[in-house]
Design a protein around this motif. Structure first.
Motif, mmCIF file in Angstrom:
data_model
loop_
_atom_site.group_PDB
_atom_site.id
_atom_site.type_symbol
_atom_site.label_atom_id
_atom_site.label_comp_id
_atom_site.label_asym_id
_atom_site.label_seq_id
_atom_site.Cartn_x
_atom_site.Cartn_y
_atom_site.Cartn_z
ATOM 1 N N UNK A 107 0.806 -1.238 0.000
ATOM 2 C CA UNK A 107 0.000 0.000 0.000
ATOM 3 C C UNK A 107 0.833 1.280 0.000
ATOM 4 N N UNK A 108 2.085 1.181 0.468
ATOM 5 C CA UNK A 108 2.954 2.359 0.511
ATOM 6 C C UNK A 108 3.271 2.859 -0.904
ATOM 7 N N UNK A 109 3.062 1.992 -1.906
ATOM 8 C CA UNK A 109 3.300 2.411 -3.294
ATOM 9 C C UNK A 109 2.440 3.627 -3.660
ATOM 10 N N UNK A 110 1.300 3.754 -2.979
ATOM 11 C CA UNK A 110 0.424 4.902 -3.243
ATOM 12 C C UNK A 110 0.948 6.169 -2.594
ATOM 13 N N UNK A 111 1.867 6.014 -1.653
ATOM 14 C CA UNK A 111 2.356 7.128 -0.850
ATOM 15 C C UNK A 111 3.672 7.646 -1.427
ATOM 16 N N UNK A 112 3.596 8.273 -2.591
ATOM 17 C CA UNK A 112 4.784 8.788 -3.255
ATOM 18 C C UNK A 112 4.503 9.014 -4.734
ATOM 19 N N UNK A 113 5.420 9.697 -5.376
ATOM 20 C CA UNK A 113 5.222 9.991 -6.793
ATOM 21 C C UNK A 113 5.468 8.742 -7.639
ATOM 22 N N UNK A 114 4.817 8.680 -8.793
ATOM 23 C CA UNK A 114 4.960 7.552 -9.714
ATOM 24 C C UNK A 114 5.695 8.006 -10.975
ATOM 25 N N UNK A 170 -4.264 3.427 -2.724
ATOM 26 C CA UNK A 170 -4.097 3.233 -1.286
ATOM 27 C C UNK A 170 -5.266 2.440 -0.698
ATOM 28 N N UNK A 171 -6.484 2.838 -1.015
ATOM 29 C CA UNK A 171 -7.666 2.172 -0.464
ATOM 30 C C UNK A 171 -7.757 0.729 -0.963
ATOM 31 N N UNK A 172 -7.594 0.541 -2.273
ATOM 32 C CA UNK A 172 -7.705 -0.799 -2.839
ATOM 33 C C UNK A 172 -6.651 -1.752 -2.304
ATOM 34 N N UNK A 173 -5.403 -1.319 -2.307
ATOM 35 C CA UNK A 173 -4.311 -2.172 -1.831
ATOM 36 C C UNK A 173 -4.420 -2.449 -0.335
ATOM 37 N N UNK A 174 -4.849 -1.443 0.432
ATOM 38 C CA UNK A 174 -5.009 -1.636 1.876
ATOM 39 C C UNK A 174 -6.080 -2.672 2.177
#
Length: 222
Positions: free
Chosen positions: A25-32, A51-55
């Protein structure tokens, strides 16, 4: 002996996979950057969706495993007022101890703290706060206190199982001596809360409080 060793290797391998899963889920917490994103062009709602989906997916997997290995009925229950107070007081004490350890043993601040502060001050600020102060504590407590500690306590003496659990917990948060020792102390405090209350919600609340306090301190200091 070989069978027992094989079982431990299997458990260690599964543990590594679960730790990697918790980080997803941390993948959502940063630039892509691979998505063509820059600091001035961020698709915030896509990050929220990720974030929501992965969590949800990771949380369901951990809950299923947690229910299978939770042999002491240390389940997620409703928190009483006294439990909440205990969780918050312990969190404050642990943060103070962590700060003292950092001052004594750390030669330089963790670069991760600076990165998180920069994200909080970016368009992903609210998402970063939710991820670091809510999502991460919940998933990490499910994994370390809920799954790993329960599995280790089946085969090892209680104190040894707790120490080993929290060494693994600390190594997942950095490799500087000060931060590692500090996280061992934090983890042991959360483990104590779980054993004392037999309610995983209590160390989850304490972990959330710790992360929130550390975030506030970093925002002031950095």
């Amino acid at each position: 002996m070989l069978i027992k060793t094989g079982r431990w290797i299997k458990k260690a391998f599964i543990g590594i996979l679960l730790f990697m899963l918790v980080q997803v889920p941390v993948l959502a917490d940063g630039y892509w950057p691979w998505w063509g994103e820059t600091q001035s062009d961020v698709q915030v709602w896509q990050h929220w969706g990720a974030l929501i989906g992965l969590t949800v997916v990771v949380g369901i997997v951990l809950l299923i495993i947690y229910k299978k290995v939770n042999f002491e009925d240390m389940s997620v229950k409703k928190i009483t007022v006294s439990m909440a107070v205990k969780a918050i007081v312990v969190a404050i004490i642990l943060v103070l101890l962590e700060m003292v350890i950092a001052v004594v043993f750390s030669k330089q601040p963790e670069s991760e703290n600076y990165e998180i502060v920069q994200l909080i001050r970016s368009p992903l600020g609210i998402l970063t706060l939710v991820s670091s102060n809510i999502v991460s504590p919940v998933l990490e407590e499910l994994l370390f206190r809920g799954v790993i500690q329960s599995v280790l306590r089946e085969s090892l003496p209680g104190v040894l199982a707790i120490i080993l659990t929290n060494i693994l917990f600390a190594l997942g948060h950095g490799y500087q001596l000060g931060s590692t020792l500090g996280m061992v102390v934090v983890g042991c405090g959360c483990s104590w809360l779980l054993i004392k209350t037999k309610n995983l919600s209590v160390p989850i609340l304490s972990h959330m409080t710790i992360n929130l306090l550390v975030t506030l301190i970093n925002l002031v200091a950095v």
